[in-house]
Motif scaffolding. Sequence first.
Motif, PDB file in Angstrom:
ATOM      1  N   THR A   6      -2.700  -8.065   5.741  1.00 17.57           N
ATOM      2  CA  THR A   6      -3.120  -9.069   6.328  1.00 17.57           C
ATOM      3  C   THR A   6      -4.795  -9.060   6.218  1.00 17.57           C
ATOM      4  N   ALA A   7      -5.274  -9.969   5.530  1.00 17.99           N
ATOM      5  CA  ALA A   7      -6.641 -10.140   5.558  1.00 17.99           C
ATOM      6  C   ALA A   7      -7.532 -11.016   6.287  1.00 17.99           C
ATOM      7  N   LEU A   8      -8.310 -10.240   7.341  1.00 25.21           N
ATOM      8  CA  LEU A   8      -9.469 -11.261   7.985  1.00 25.21           C
ATOM      9  C   LEU A   8     -10.824 -11.410   7.268  1.00 25.21           C
ATOM     10  N   SER A  31      -1.130 -12.349   5.105  1.00 31.73           N
ATOM     11  CA  SER A  31      -1.792 -13.485   5.470  1.00 31.73           C
ATOM     12  C   SER A  31      -3.248 -13.524   5.339  1.00 31.73           C
ATOM     13  N   ILE A  32      -3.881 -14.451   5.062  1.00 36.09           N
ATOM     14  CA  ILE A  32      -5.412 -14.371   4.940  1.00 36.09           C
ATOM     15  C   ILE A  32      -5.942 -15.515   5.736  1.00 36.09           C
ATOM     16  N   VAL A  63      -1.133 -17.452  20.127  1.00 38.06           N
ATOM     17  CA  VAL A  63      -1.476 -17.866  18.776  1.00 38.06           C
ATOM     18  C   VAL A  63      -0.600 -17.086  18.111  1.00 38.06           C
ATOM     19  N   MET A  64       0.312 -17.979  17.262  1.00 41.02           N
ATOM     20  CA  MET A  64       1.087 -17.281  16.297  1.00 41.02           C
ATOM     21  C   MET A  64       0.950 -17.817  15.030  1.00 41.02           C
ATOM     22  N   ILE A  65       0.549 -16.725  14.224  1.00 45.57           N
ATOM     23  CA  ILE A  65       0.410 -17.136  12.575  1.00 45.57           C
ATOM     24  C   ILE A  65       1.318 -16.315  11.901  1.00 45.57           C
ATOM     25  N   GLY A  66       2.029 -16.972  10.911  1.00 47.44           N
ATOM     26  CA  GLY A  66       3.269 -16.443  10.476  1.00 47.44           C
ATOM     27  C   GLY A  66       2.835 -15.403   9.153  1.00 47.44           C
ATOM     28  N   ASP A  67       4.027 -15.257   8.494  1.00 52.85           N
ATOM     29  CA  ASP A  67       3.837 -14.272   7.179  1.00 52.85           C
ATOM     30  C   ASP A  67       3.240 -15.241   6.062  1.00 52.85           C
ATOM     31  N   GLU A  68       2.531 -14.451   5.264  1.00 54.96           N
ATOM     32  CA  GLU A  68       2.137 -15.386   4.252  1.00 54.96           C
ATOM     33  C   GLU A  68       1.451 -16.539   4.363  1.00 54.96           C
ATOM     34  N   VAL A  69       0.685 -16.750   5.404  1.00 57.10           N
ATOM     35  CA  VAL A  69       0.056 -18.029   5.566  1.00 57.10           C
ATOM     36  C   VAL A  69      -1.586 -17.866   5.180  1.00 57.10           C
ATOM     37  N   MET A  70      -2.008 -19.026   4.544  1.00 63.98           N
ATOM     38  CA  MET A  70      -3.516 -19.096   3.992  1.00 63.98           C
ATOM     39  C   MET A  70      -4.156 -19.959   4.787  1.00 63.98           C
ATOM     40  N   ASP A  81       5.352 -19.653   8.718  1.00 68.82           N
ATOM     41  CA  ASP A  81       5.390 -18.824   7.452  1.00 68.82           C
ATOM     42  C   ASP A  81       5.062 -19.809   6.294  1.00 68.82           C
ATOM     43  N   GLY A  82       4.326 -19.088   5.501  1.00 71.14           N
ATOM     44  CA  GLY A  82       4.083 -19.737   4.029  1.00 71.14           C
ATOM     45  C   GLY A  82       3.294 -21.122   4.252  1.00 71.14           C
ATOM     46  N   ALA A  83       2.776 -21.467   5.450  1.00 68.65           N
ATOM     47  CA  ALA A  83       1.890 -22.550   5.472  1.00 68.65           C
ATOM     48  C   ALA A  83       0.428 -22.310   5.027  1.00 68.65           C
ATOM     49  N   ILE A  84      -0.284 -23.492   4.502  1.00 61.72           N
ATOM     50  CA  ILE A  84      -1.727 -23.380   3.966  1.00 61.72           C
ATOM     51  C   ILE A  84      -2.559 -24.405   4.966  1.00 61.72           C
TER      52      ILE A  84
END
Length: 171
Positions: A62-64, A84-85, A107-114, A129-132
């Motif tokens: 994951t990249a912040l 996620s990014i 705050v829950m941010i899923g996998d592979e979220v942009m 997951d997978g949301a943009i």
Amino acid sequence: MRKTERYGVKEHNSLWQIYKTVPFLKVCKNFIFIQLGRYTPSLKVKNWLYRTFLRMNIGQETALALMVMPDIMFPEKISIGRNSIIGYNTTILAHEYLINEYRLGDVMIGDEVMVGANCTILPGVTIGDGAIVSACTLVHEDVPAGVFVGGNPMKVIYTKEEMEQRQIQQK
């Protein structure tokens, strides 16, 4: 509807009473490690700082981005999945202080979220997951998995099915 717990206050506004809700030294420690992380160019070091000293749950790869601002008072309420990014200068809040109450929410941010640059994510929100999330979006409610949202107020730009159809057409 965001999932937050509400705590009423008496006398002054809730922010004036901040150190009755969170210890002063915790805020000082969090401030130091968040500022180090915000300017750290190494994603591995940044994730290590946030996992170790802020107790944030951050998935692998994951990249912040530069200048991301996690909640300074309750960063341990933030969870970000793997790969996620989180875009430049995004703010992730787990608290909100109002006149007569304050609210806390995970705050829950899923996998592979942009998440695009300059977004604000409010407490009690789940991003599937997978949301943009488009740049400059105020995330004030849950985002279903696989959808593309944006704007202020936030709205669905493409549903999961429309996103899947667009990916097929691009191949």
